[in-house]
Write an enzyme that holds these catalytic residues in place. Structure first.
Site, PDB file in Angstrom:
ATOM      1  N   ASP A 119       0.813  -1.220   0.000  1.00  0.00           N
ATOM      2  CA  ASP A 119       0.000   0.000   0.000  1.00  0.00           C
ATOM      3  C   ASP A 119       0.844   1.267   0.000  1.00  0.00           C
ATOM      4  O   ASP A 119       2.055   1.234   0.215  1.00  0.00           O
ATOM      5  CB  ASP A 119      -0.969  -0.004   1.207  1.00  0.00           C
ATOM      6  CG  ASP A 119      -0.339  -0.579   2.476  1.00  0.00           C
ATOM      7  OD1 ASP A 119       0.902  -0.530   2.594  1.00  0.00           O
ATOM      8  OD2 ASP A 119      -1.078  -1.074   3.333  1.00  0.00           O
ATOM      9  N   ASN A 178      -7.483  -2.972  14.413  1.00  0.00           N
ATOM     10  CA  ASN A 178      -8.867  -3.282  14.004  1.00  0.00           C
ATOM     11  C   ASN A 178      -8.927  -4.517  13.107  1.00  0.00           C
ATOM     12  O   ASN A 178      -9.953  -4.799  12.505  1.00  0.00           O
ATOM     13  CB  ASN A 178      -9.512  -2.078  13.288  1.00  0.00           C
ATOM     14  CG  ASN A 178      -8.811  -1.717  11.974  1.00  0.00           C
ATOM     15  OD1 ASN A 178      -7.846  -2.369  11.583  1.00  0.00           O
ATOM     16  ND2 ASN A 178      -9.305  -0.698  11.309  1.00  0.00           N
ATOM     17  N   HIS A 227      -7.183  -5.017  10.293  1.00  0.00           N
ATOM     18  CA  HIS A 227      -6.942  -4.824   8.850  1.00  0.00           C
ATOM     19  C   HIS A 227      -5.644  -5.498   8.409  1.00  0.00           C
ATOM     20  O   HIS A 227      -4.702  -5.640   9.187  1.00  0.00           O
ATOM     21  CB  HIS A 227      -6.974  -3.347   8.444  1.00  0.00           C
ATOM     22  CG  HIS A 227      -5.812  -2.506   8.864  1.00  0.00           C
ATOM     23  ND1 HIS A 227      -5.932  -1.150   9.139  1.00  0.00           N
ATOM     24  CD2 HIS A 227      -4.503  -2.776   9.062  1.00  0.00           C
ATOM     25  CE1 HIS A 227      -4.755  -0.657   9.457  1.00  0.00           C
ATOM     26  NE2 HIS A 227      -3.868  -1.620   9.433  1.00  0.00           N
ATOM     27  N   GLU A 286      -9.678  -2.380   5.335  1.00  0.00           N
ATOM     28  CA  GLU A 286     -10.311  -2.098   6.622  1.00  0.00           C
ATOM     29  C   GLU A 286     -11.532  -3.012   6.842  1.00  0.00           C
ATOM     30  O   GLU A 286     -12.009  -3.647   5.889  1.00  0.00           O
ATOM     31  CB  GLU A 286     -10.753  -0.623   6.649  1.00  0.00           C
ATOM     32  CG  GLU A 286      -9.617   0.382   6.466  1.00  0.00           C
ATOM     33  CD  GLU A 286      -8.756   0.592   7.714  1.00  0.00           C
ATOM     34  OE1 GLU A 286      -8.585  -0.355   8.510  1.00  0.00           O
ATOM     35  OE2 GLU A 286      -8.236   1.705   7.876  1.00  0.00           O
TER      36      GLU A 286
HETATM   37  C1  F6R Z   1       1.433  -1.513   6.129  1.00  0.00           C
HETATM   38  C2  F6R Z   1       0.157  -2.206   6.240  1.00  0.00           C
HETATM   39  C3  F6R Z   1      -0.618  -2.258   7.513  1.00  0.00           C
HETATM   40  C4  F6R Z   1       0.264  -2.475   8.746  1.00  0.00           C
HETATM   41  C5  F6R Z   1      -0.585  -2.435  10.013  1.00  0.00           C
HETATM   42  C6  F6R Z   1       0.275  -2.559  11.255  1.00  0.00           C
HETATM   43  O1  F6R Z   1       1.982  -1.634   4.824  1.00  0.00           O
HETATM   44  O2  F6R Z   1      -0.300  -2.715   5.262  1.00  0.00           O
HETATM   45  O3  F6R Z   1      -1.576  -3.277   7.433  1.00  0.00           O
HETATM   46  O4  F6R Z   1       0.924  -3.717   8.630  1.00  0.00           O
HETATM   47  O5  F6R Z   1      -1.305  -1.247  10.063  1.00  0.00           O
HETATM   48  O6  F6R Z   1       1.072  -1.404  11.385  1.00  0.00           O
HETATM   49  P1  F6R Z   1       2.262  -1.369  12.420  1.00  0.00           P
HETATM   50  O7  F6R Z   1       3.255  -2.383  11.983  1.00  0.00           O
HETATM   51  O8  F6R Z   1       2.845   0.018  12.310  1.00  0.00           O
HETATM   52  O9  F6R Z   1       1.683  -1.676  13.762  1.00  0.00           O
END
Ligand code: F6R
Length: 232
Positions: free
Chosen positions: A62, A127, A129, A134
């Protein structure tokens, strides 16, 4: 699903690195990569190793919508800093945050189709995701522009100086594309992820918890630290 519990993210990064190294001894040519705090220890292991990634392709999950590659909050910038500037890959792909929303999703899906992902690295949101898919996202989704939820915006705030600077939208690879990876390594660190990973691994498979779809994938390794695994 294989579940591995480690002491902390450093040990988790080492474990994930071992799996990637093992994959590279076989057929692994395309890595699906994530950003955020979770994979940082893994990228450190990769950059400090003597492995050569010059024949490999990396495809990221992403990118924030509206941010250019040279913006220091962009995921382009993050990947350059954490990995690509130190360990060059043959080719790297990340959605273009400045690209037209009419054309960028199809362009990115074509890239994914042309480079089937061997190992996909994932983190998970509080959450549930995966990528920026989401809660409520269809399991059939492909790349598209997504609205980030308030909880994701709140989590992402820690990386920005001002709350109003946190992007509200992103381009994200879809759940269908994530599931197309031959192997998935999900890393989960910290107590704040405990609820999400419990629902992901042990709850019903539901779009309310996007990560729960991973229960349907035949080859997932979950690397959790003790804090994240406390409810498992
Ligand atoms: C990032 C992504 C997100 C993160 C998730 C956890 O490329 O796709 O799904 O893996 O938000 O974020 P952190 O590692 O910062 O807790």
């Amino acid at each position: 699903m294989e579940k591995i519990i480690v002491k902390d993210n450093i040990e988790g990064g080492k474990k994930a690195f071992e799996l990637i190294k093992e994959g590279m001894r076989q057929e692994t040519k395309v890595l699906g990569l994530a950003t955020g705090s979770t994979p940082i220890a893994l990228y450190k292991e990769m950059t400090e190793s003597d492995l050569d990634f010059g024949h490999m392709t990396a495809i990221n999950l992403d990118e924030y919508f509206g941010l250019s590659a040279d913006n220091d909050q962009s995921y382009h910038y993050f990947m350059q800093e954490q990995l690509f500037s130190k360990k060059p890959f043959k080719e790297t792909f990340i959605p273009d945050g400045l690209a037209d929303e009419e054309t960028e999703p199809a362009r990115y899906d074509k890239i994914i189709d042309e480079h089937p992902i061997d190992i996909q690295i994932l983190g998970i949101g509080t959450n549930g995701h995966i990528g920026f898919n989401e809660p409520g996202t269809s399991f059939d989704s492909t790349t598209r522009k997504v609205s980030l939820t308030e909880s994701t915006i709140a989590s992402n705030k820690r990386n920005f100086e001002k709350a109003e600077e946190v992007p509200r939208y992103a381009y994200s690879m879809g759940i269908k594309s994530i599931l197309s990876a031959k192997e998935i390594i999900l890393m989960v660190f910290g107590e704040e992820k405990a609820e999400a990973i419990k629902k992901t691994l042990e709850g019903p498979i539901t779009t309310d918890v996007p990560g729960s779809v991973l229960q349907q994938h035949p080859n997932v390794v979950v690397i959790m630290d003790e804090a994240a695994a406390k409810l498992i």
